[in-house]
Design an enzyme around this catalytic site. Structure first.
Site, PDB file in Angstrom:
ATOM      1  N   LYS A 153      -9.654  -8.154   8.173  1.00 25.03           N
ATOM      2  CA  LYS A 153     -10.249  -8.473   9.479  1.00 25.03           C
ATOM      3  C   LYS A 153     -10.054  -7.285  10.405  1.00 25.03           C
ATOM      4  O   LYS A 153      -9.065  -6.571  10.320  1.00 25.03           O
ATOM      5  CB  LYS A 153      -9.628  -9.733  10.082  1.00 25.03           C
TER       6      LYS A 153
ATOM      7  N   HIS B   5       0.833  -1.214   0.000  1.00 23.93           N
ATOM      8  CA  HIS B   5       0.000   0.000   0.000  1.00 23.93           C
ATOM      9  C   HIS B   5       0.865   1.260   0.000  1.00 23.93           C
ATOM     10  O   HIS B   5       0.571   2.225  -0.686  1.00 23.93           O
ATOM     11  CB  HIS B   5      -0.924   0.012   1.219  1.00 23.93           C
TER      12      HIS B   5
END
Lengths: 178, 282
Positions: free
Chosen positions: A106, A40
């Site tokens: 998650k 990222h």
């Protein structure tokens, strides 16, 4: 009672995103991309420097995962979700600038991520953390497309069939996290 | 008379720990998950617990890691004073076994060279974290406890005042688990260390995770405290994956140690439901 499972196929267009509500159980099929924080960071740096990204993220889904290496004759090793919070610093930028429509991970997301999701139309799915062997069964093909030097953190293009997940935060900002 | 153990024997044993220990969920954890699934009243939470059980079955049957995060390789070593290692040091043998195990077992390599600057993957999951305990006798016991990053990141240490007492302990442990929400892959096993020094309580919290799930502390006062904290955690309804439900933790294990008159150190170390460990004795 049989729970209804919504079949979703990629690309995840804006209208599909709108129809998904927090709590919906989904089975995702098609192409998704992997990315953890190291990848990222590189994607956002590429945007900063006006460089082309290694994959087109428009109407795409990023799965926050660093899989195990594949054993011979298997597409991938265990591949469950990692903690999404580590991507909170980067996700709003990809949602805004690239029209990223879906993320799988998650754990809860920051307010800034939820704000970007509601403003630009994006949905956050939770997959079962720690169920890496089970989830690997839904991954039919995997290839590294960028940042191979990052090892498990490289970006993979995955072809998935009925990848199991739940809409944890929808594009109206409704969330299953308290 | 020293008992000699070859370097290569230790390497082989460590390798086996890595390969087996990441693929087989210990029976006590498996049974606890089944029990939790049966008692869970939230349907989404029940689904998640079923997935965890099914996942453990797939991992065992297909020799796949239970979780892709095959962890930091953490070892607890008990070495008898009468053991002599031939051909190298014990630390080298453990790192070499880790290197071979993570490669041959197709396990994920998750360690970076330095924490702050380069963060370059070491590509072989070394170095390991090794805790040594020198004991009487001529045996070498290796316990492998791979530790995932998601649950490790939600740990906490607090230097309580003795006057904070029992309530202070309960508050900090419950808040640490509840604030961790879905990040550590609940249902978790909660390791608690009380007493000792700053680093000793953290070590005890980690060591507490090795206990069989749900086995109580032999001291009834601590056993009762474990139960109270577990009940409070599960009343929070954080639930599996943090998405609601009755099962936030499977067990609370407390270990304690004498401490300084001025202190009451407290540490919480969380383990995900993929609570893996594997022992070999040489």
């Amino acid at each position: 009672m049989e729970t209804k499972i919504i079949k979703l196929t990629t690309p995840l267009t804006a209208d599909k995103v709108q129809s998904l509500k927090a709590g919906d159980r989904v089975a995702i099929s098609g192409v998704i991309y992997t990315g953890r924080d190291a990848a990222h960071k590189r994607l956002v740096t590429a945007l900063d420097e006006n460089r082309e990204l290694p994959c087109n993220l428009q109407d795409a889904i990023i799965y926050f995962v660093g899989p195990c290496p594949a054993k011979p004759n298997t597409p991938i090793g265990s591949a469950g979700p990692t903690t999404s919070g580590r991507m909170d610093a980067y996700s709003p930028r990809l949602i805004r600038d690239c029209q990223l429509r879906g993320m799988i991970g998650k754990g809860n997301r920051s307010q800034a991520v939820v704000d970007a999701m509601t403003q630009y139309g994006c949905v956050y799915f939770a997959a079962t953390g720690g169920a890496g062997a089970l989830i690997a069964k839904s991954i039919k093909k995997a290839e590294i497309i960028a940042y191979e030097d990052l090892g498990a953190e490289a970006i993979y293009r995955l072809e998935v069939e009925d990848f199991p997940a739940v809409v944890a935060i929808d594009s109206s900002g409704k969330s299953l996290y308290k | 008379m020293k008992r000699k153990i070859e370097f290569a024997t230790i390497v082989e044993a460590v390798k086996k720990c890595c390969i087996e220990g990441t693929k087989v969920l210990p029976q006590d954890v498996y049974l606890k998950l089944e029990e939790a699934e049966k008692n869970e009243t939230n349907s989404l939470a029940k689904d998640f617990l079923r997935q965890c059980i099914l996942n453990a079955d797939i991992a065992r049957n297909e020799a796949m890691p239970i979780c892709q995060d095959t962890g930091f390789a953490v070892y607890f070593i008990e070495i008898g004073q009468d053991v002599e290692i031939i051909g190298g040091t014990l630390t080298e043998a453990i790192n070499e076994g880790t290197r071979q195990g993570y490669k041959e077992g197709y396990l994920r390599k998750s360690i970076v060279t330095d924490p702050l600057f380069e963060r370059k993957n070491t590509r072989d999951n070394t170095p390991a974290v090794i805790h040594y305990d020198l004991i009487a006798g001529d045996k070498l016991k290796i316990t492998f406890a791979p530790k995932g990053g998601g649950s490790e990141n939600m740990s906490g240490v607090k230097m309580l005042k003795p006057s904070d007492g029992r309530a202070g302990v309960v508050d900090f442990v419950v808040n640490t688990v509840v604030n961790a929400s879905g990040n550590p892959c609940p249902p978790t096993i909660v390791g608690v260390g009380i007493g000792g020094t700053f680093e000793k309580c953290a070590f005890l919290a980690k060591k507490a995770l090795l206990r069989k799930v749900g086995e109580k502390n032999p001291n009834p006062l601590y056993a009762e405290l474990e139960e109270e904290i577990l009940n409070k955690i599960n009343q929070s309804q954080v639930g599996p994956q943090g998405l609601g439900g009755d099962t936030t933790a499977l067990a609370v294990h407390i270990e304690y140690y004498p401490c300084h008159i001025a202190s009451m150190p407290l540490a919480v170390n969380l383990n995900c439901h993929a609570a893996r460990h594997y022992e070999v004795e040489l």
